[in-house]
Design a protein around this motif. Structure first.
Motif, PDB file in Angstrom:
ATOM      1  N   VAL A   1       0.918  -1.071  -0.012  1.00 23.18           N
ATOM      2  CA  VAL A   1      -0.194   0.088  -0.024  1.00 23.18           C
ATOM      3  C   VAL A   1       0.774   1.359   0.015  1.00 23.18           C
ATOM      4  O   VAL A   1       0.782   2.167  -0.657  1.00 23.18           O
ATOM      5  N   HIS A   2       1.908   1.342   0.942  1.00 29.55           N
ATOM      6  CA  HIS A   2       2.687   2.536   1.036  1.00 29.55           C
ATOM      7  C   HIS A   2       4.034   2.350   0.125  1.00 29.55           C
ATOM      8  O   HIS A   2       4.413   1.286  -0.585  1.00 29.55           O
ATOM      9  N   GLY A   3       4.709   3.485   0.024  1.00 30.69           N
ATOM     10  CA  GLY A   3       5.812   3.622  -0.939  1.00 30.69           C
ATOM     11  C   GLY A   3       7.232   3.350  -0.358  1.00 30.69           C
ATOM     12  O   GLY A   3       8.047   2.926  -0.970  1.00 30.69           O
ATOM     13  N   THR A   4       7.262   3.334   0.849  1.00 33.36           N
ATOM     14  CA  THR A   4       8.312   3.196   1.861  1.00 33.36           C
ATOM     15  C   THR A   4       8.187   2.283   3.035  1.00 33.36           C
ATOM     16  O   THR A   4       7.049   2.348   3.541  1.00 33.36           O
ATOM     17  N   TRP A   5       9.360   1.825   3.414  1.00 31.67           N
ATOM     18  CA  TRP A   5       9.106   0.949   4.925  1.00 31.67           C
ATOM     19  C   TRP A   5       8.798   1.923   6.011  1.00 31.67           C
ATOM     20  O   TRP A   5       7.701   1.583   6.862  1.00 31.67           O
ATOM     21  N   SER A   6       9.289   3.398   6.184  1.00 28.86           N
ATOM     22  CA  SER A   6       9.143   4.163   7.104  1.00 28.86           C
ATOM     23  C   SER A   6       7.307   4.500   6.990  1.00 28.86           C
ATOM     24  O   SER A   6       6.807   4.587   8.021  1.00 28.86           O
TER      25      SER A   6
ATOM     26  N   LEU B   1       5.389   1.712   8.275  1.00 28.09           N
ATOM     27  CA  LEU B   1       5.585   1.428   9.862  1.00 28.09           C
ATOM     28  C   LEU B   1       4.860   2.560  10.623  1.00 28.09           C
ATOM     29  O   LEU B   1       4.273   2.179  11.645  1.00 28.09           O
ATOM     30  N   ASP B   2       4.545   3.743   9.860  1.00 25.71           N
ATOM     31  CA  ASP B   2       4.214   5.013  10.715  1.00 25.71           C
ATOM     32  C   ASP B   2       2.535   4.612  10.663  1.00 25.71           C
ATOM     33  O   ASP B   2       1.908   4.833  11.611  1.00 25.71           O
ATOM     34  N   SER B   3       2.026   3.940   9.533  1.00 26.94           N
ATOM     35  CA  SER B   3       0.644   3.561   9.533  1.00 26.94           C
ATOM     36  C   SER B   3       0.371   2.602  10.477  1.00 26.94           C
ATOM     37  O   SER B   3      -0.750   2.525  11.007  1.00 26.94           O
ATOM     38  N   LEU B   4       1.184   1.705  10.465  1.00 30.66           N
ATOM     39  CA  LEU B   4       0.959   0.684  11.356  1.00 30.66           C
ATOM     40  C   LEU B   4       1.012   0.876  12.687  1.00 30.66           C
ATOM     41  O   LEU B   4       0.109   0.484  13.652  1.00 30.66           O
ATOM     42  N   ARG B   5       1.721   1.768  13.258  1.00 25.41           N
ATOM     43  CA  ARG B   5       1.663   2.595  14.736  1.00 25.41           C
ATOM     44  C   ARG B   5       0.477   3.166  14.990  1.00 25.41           C
ATOM     45  O   ARG B   5       0.016   3.111  16.058  1.00 25.41           O
ATOM     46  N   GLN B   6       0.108   3.976  13.941  1.00 23.05           N
ATOM     47  CA  GLN B   6      -1.193   4.697  14.372  1.00 23.05           C
ATOM     48  C   GLN B   6      -2.378   3.619  14.495  1.00 23.05           C
ATOM     49  O   GLN B   6      -3.323   4.248  15.103  1.00 23.05           O
TER      50      GLN B   6
ATOM     51  N   ARG C   1       6.661  -5.907  22.739  1.00 23.71           N
ATOM     52  CA  ARG C   1       6.068  -7.182  21.898  1.00 23.71           C
ATOM     53  C   ARG C   1       6.106  -6.945  20.449  1.00 23.71           C
ATOM     54  O   ARG C   1       6.791  -5.903  19.975  1.00 23.71           O
ATOM     55  N   ALA C   2       5.924  -7.912  19.611  1.00 26.87           N
ATOM     56  CA  ALA C   2       5.967  -8.074  18.219  1.00 26.87           C
ATOM     57  C   ALA C   2       4.660  -8.079  17.713  1.00 26.87           C
ATOM     58  O   ALA C   2       3.486  -8.145  18.160  1.00 26.87           O
ATOM     59  N   VAL C   3       4.408  -7.187  16.345  1.00 24.71           N
ATOM     60  CA  VAL C   3       3.582  -7.184  15.715  1.00 24.71           C
ATOM     61  C   VAL C   3       3.454  -7.877  14.260  1.00 24.71           C
ATOM     62  O   VAL C   3       4.480  -7.900  13.608  1.00 24.71           O
ATOM     63  N   ILE C   4       2.568  -8.821  14.029  1.00 23.93           N
ATOM     64  CA  ILE C   4       2.676  -9.571  12.762  1.00 23.93           C
ATOM     65  C   ILE C   4       1.756  -8.684  11.794  1.00 23.93           C
ATOM     66  O   ILE C   4       0.458  -8.508  11.836  1.00 23.93           O
ATOM     67  N   VAL C   5       2.462  -8.357  10.765  1.00 27.02           N
ATOM     68  CA  VAL C   5       1.853  -7.525   9.812  1.00 27.02           C
ATOM     69  C   VAL C   5       1.137  -8.403   8.718  1.00 27.02           C
ATOM     70  O   VAL C   5       1.302  -9.330   8.364  1.00 27.02           O
ATOM     71  N   HIS C   6      -0.223  -7.737   8.363  1.00 25.35           N
ATOM     72  CA  HIS C   6      -1.369  -8.541   7.598  1.00 25.35           C
ATOM     73  C   HIS C   6      -0.621  -8.407   6.042  1.00 25.35           C
ATOM     74  O   HIS C   6      -0.128  -7.569   5.577  1.00 25.35           O
ATOM     75  N   PRO C   7      -0.865  -9.568   5.405  1.00 32.38           N
ATOM     76  CA  PRO C   7      -0.017  -9.771   4.200  1.00 32.38           C
ATOM     77  C   PRO C   7      -0.917  -8.841   2.942  1.00 32.38           C
ATOM     78  O   PRO C   7      -0.203  -8.373   1.910  1.00 32.38           O
ATOM     79  N   ASN C   8      -1.934  -8.294   3.245  1.00 31.22           N
ATOM     80  CA  ASN C   8      -2.527  -7.197   2.303  1.00 31.22           C
ATOM     81  C   ASN C   8      -1.586  -5.913   2.367  1.00 31.22           C
ATOM     82  O   ASN C   8      -1.567  -4.982   1.471  1.00 31.22           O
ATOM     83  N   LEU C   9      -1.153  -5.573   3.549  1.00 37.70           N
ATOM     84  CA  LEU C   9      -0.408  -4.320   3.967  1.00 37.70           C
ATOM     85  C   LEU C   9       0.971  -4.461   3.314  1.00 37.70           C
ATOM     86  O   LEU C   9       1.749  -3.558   2.839  1.00 37.70           O
ATOM     87  N   ALA C  10       1.735  -5.711   3.626  1.00 40.89           N
ATOM     88  CA  ALA C  10       3.128  -5.965   3.318  1.00 40.89           C
ATOM     89  C   ALA C  10       3.628  -7.431   3.400  1.00 40.89           C
ATOM     90  O   ALA C  10       2.632  -8.312   4.060  1.00 40.89           O
ATOM     91  N   LEU C  11       4.172  -7.915   2.458  1.00 41.08           N
ATOM     92  CA  LEU C  11       4.649  -9.262   2.175  1.00 41.08           C
ATOM     93  C   LEU C  11       6.144  -9.433   2.054  1.00 41.08           C
ATOM     94  O   LEU C  11       6.663  -8.683   1.468  1.00 41.08           O
TER      95      LEU C  11
END
Length: 546
Positions: free
Chosen positions: A385-390, A393-398, A497-507
């Motif tokens: 979805v996003h153009g960069t890692w940062s 990750l900012d979106s995931l934190r929000q 803790r750790a967060v598991i990222v959904h494959p729709n957001l990144a893979l």
């Protein structure tokens, strides 16, 4: 009789004429030498120099019967170590000739690029597998370190030592590889106040000189075995050495099992840089070994992670081909990469001590980079979805309420293929909302093919996505992680803790052949392809492929 004389005279006249024509053609026939290959010119023996296209070169080199030019090119290569562009499929690099193919790697990814590109040419040559013979500049950004045996008859080998302020009170953590069945033995740490070495090897191996008692403190060492040994005799270990109040900042450390015998190892203790982190996102690579030779893959991965936001790369090298060494040096001299020699880890150990290397990189990046990415060269964490890692990750934190307590982002794995190895779904996954941005022009597709860009060509992935602890990789905050594993973190700092990222957001896009499974077309990485093609072409250009 007179008729026979006339016939003889005619035969001689015609014979001399034919000989003269043959000699003229032979003298002016174009020949191609090793120097003209790199310049892309056709050299005539009469002194004329005419331009030659690479398509003409391919036809000429294929049809040329003489082997003189081939032997001359081979001789020129052997004296340099890095070879010239060559029209044959077989590499003439001495360091690569024992490999089955130049592009063989642990993931089995084959690369058919082997071509030169220019910004204006649309006809590409075939089977060019090398760089011009240009000198490799030296750099201090390559660290040469060997594993050091701590004592005679003790099967523990150490590589590095760090001041570890994550523990309370702080300790000196030594990273190494040891024979697992002997780790029950008690280990003592000798902390040195100043630098004492032998044979002029400051901070490295060699027998430690007899330091004055006032400059030496002996403390107890605690051995911690890292997981992922895969039931092999040797495994990665931490040795935590207590720090005495008499010496709160030791300069060096040596390890012994028998205090009556001298130590063989001497490691300089690395302290964290008090300055703010130099990098926002750094990448740690697993050791490159077995004369790793896929230089095209190195360039593609480095340029793609740059686009995604990597500021720095740390690489560990056991053995690589001359071409890969040339590419690594290219990035070293541009301060984008630091190479650490990972020589002679004790065997047998899983994947050349991979887990010890990535934990060494974790310690190196503490206070140096805010985030650390752990992947291999044949895989990339691709935001869908996003153009960069940062930005991702900012979106995931929000989206989380306790973002301040996140230490690790874990990304699940899928394998990508050039074509469906089995049943394929009719569905096409785009990933990004702007469908137009995922399409390539015919010229871009051709360039991606000749450059061998896996991310732009491997568009069929396994429909099955692996679990979060199985082949996954991660992005971590190095100050909040105590120990990383190959696919997931083993120990986090307390309260994180750790967060598991959904494959729709990144893979995790894994460009490696795998067992045939049902696949789906996934073009989510194509939106990065235009920039990647340009940057890879520029790197090839800078490496001398003009």
């Amino acid at each position: 009789m007179r008729v026979r004389k006339v016939c003889l005279v005619k035969f001689l006249i015609y014979g001399f004429a034919a000989y003269g024509i043959f000699a003229l053609v032979f003298v002016t026939y174009p020949t191609l030498d090793a120097n003209s290959v790199s310049r892309g010119v056709r050299t005539f023996s009469v002194g004329k120099v005419l331009p030659i296209s690479f398509s003409q070169y391919r036809i000429f080199a294929t049809n040329e019967a003489s082997g003189v030019q081939r032997r001359a090119a081979t001789k020129s290569n052997n004296s340099s170590g890095i070879f010239l562009p060559h029209a044959h499929k077989t590499s003439i690099d001495n360091k690569d000739k024992n490999n089955k193919t130049l592009t063989q790697d642990k993931g089995g990814m084959k690369n058919n690029s082997n071509a030169l590109l220019s910004k204006t040419r649309t006809t590409y040559p075939a089977n060019v597998t090398s760089f011009p013979t240009t000198p490799v500049p030296s750099s201090e950004a390559t660290t040469t370190t060997d594993f050091q045996q701590i004592q005679n008859n003790v099967s523990i080998y150490v590589y590095s030592a760090y001041y570890n302020d994550q523990k309370s009170p702080p300790v000196v953590t030594v990273i190494g590889v040891g024979l697992l069945k002997t780790l029950h033995r008690r280990i003592s740490c000798r902390l040195l106040k100043t630098e004492y070495t032998n044979h002029g090897r400051a901070g490295g191996g060699g027998h430690v000189l007899n330091a004055p008692r006032a400059d030496t403190v002996t403390t107890n060492g605690i051995v911690v075995r890292m997981p992922d040994s895969h039931n092999l005799p040797y495994g990665a270990i931490f040795i935590h050495c207590a720090i005495s109040s008499r010496m709160p900042r030791p300069h060096q450390v040596s390890l012994v099992v028998n205090r009556r015998l001298p130590p063989l190892s001497c490691l300089r203790v690395t302290y964290p840089d008090p300055a703010p982190p130099r990098w926002q996102t750094a990448l740690c690579l697993s050791p490159l070994h077995s004369n790793y030779s896929n230089w095209q893959q190195v360039i593609e991965t480095m340029e793609l992670v740059k686009i995604l936001g990597a500021d720095h790369v740390t690489a560990y090298v056991t053995s690589v081909s001359g071409n890969v060494r040339r590419v690594l040096q290219h990035y070293v001299t541009r301060t984008f990469m630091h190479v650490h020699m990972w020589r002679n880890p004790p065997q047998p150990v899983h994947y050349y001590g991979q887990i010890a290397a990535i934990n060494d990189c974790l310690f190196r990046m503490r206070h140096a980079s805010k985030l650390v990415v752990f992947t291999d060269l044949d895989e990339v964490i691709v935001p869908h979805v996003h153009g960069t890692w940062s930005a991702m990750l900012d979106s995931l934190r929000q989206r989380t309420n306790d973002s301040d307590h996140i230490a690790v982002f874990t990304f699940r794995n899928a394998f990508f293929y050039l074509s469906p190895p089995g049943p394929a779904s009719n569905k096409t996954l785009i990933g990004h909302t702007d469908q137009v941005s995922t399409l390539l022009t015919a010229e871009q597709e051709e360039q991606a093919r000749w450059l061998g860009l896996s991310s732009a060509r491997r568009l069929y992935r396994t429909l099955y996505i692996w679990g979060d602890r199985d082949r996954s990789k991660m992005i971590v905050d190095p100050l909040r992680v105590a120990m990383v594993g190959i696919h997931y973190p083993h120990f986090l700092a307390k309260g994180y803790r750790a967060v598991i990222v959904h494959p729709n957001l990144a893979l995790l896009h894994h460009y490696r052949q795998w067992s045939p499974q049902k696949t789906v077309r996934d073009i989510s990485a194509l939106r990065f392809a235009p920039r990647l093609i340009d940057s890879v072409k520029k790197t090839w250009w800078e490496l001398g492929m003009k």
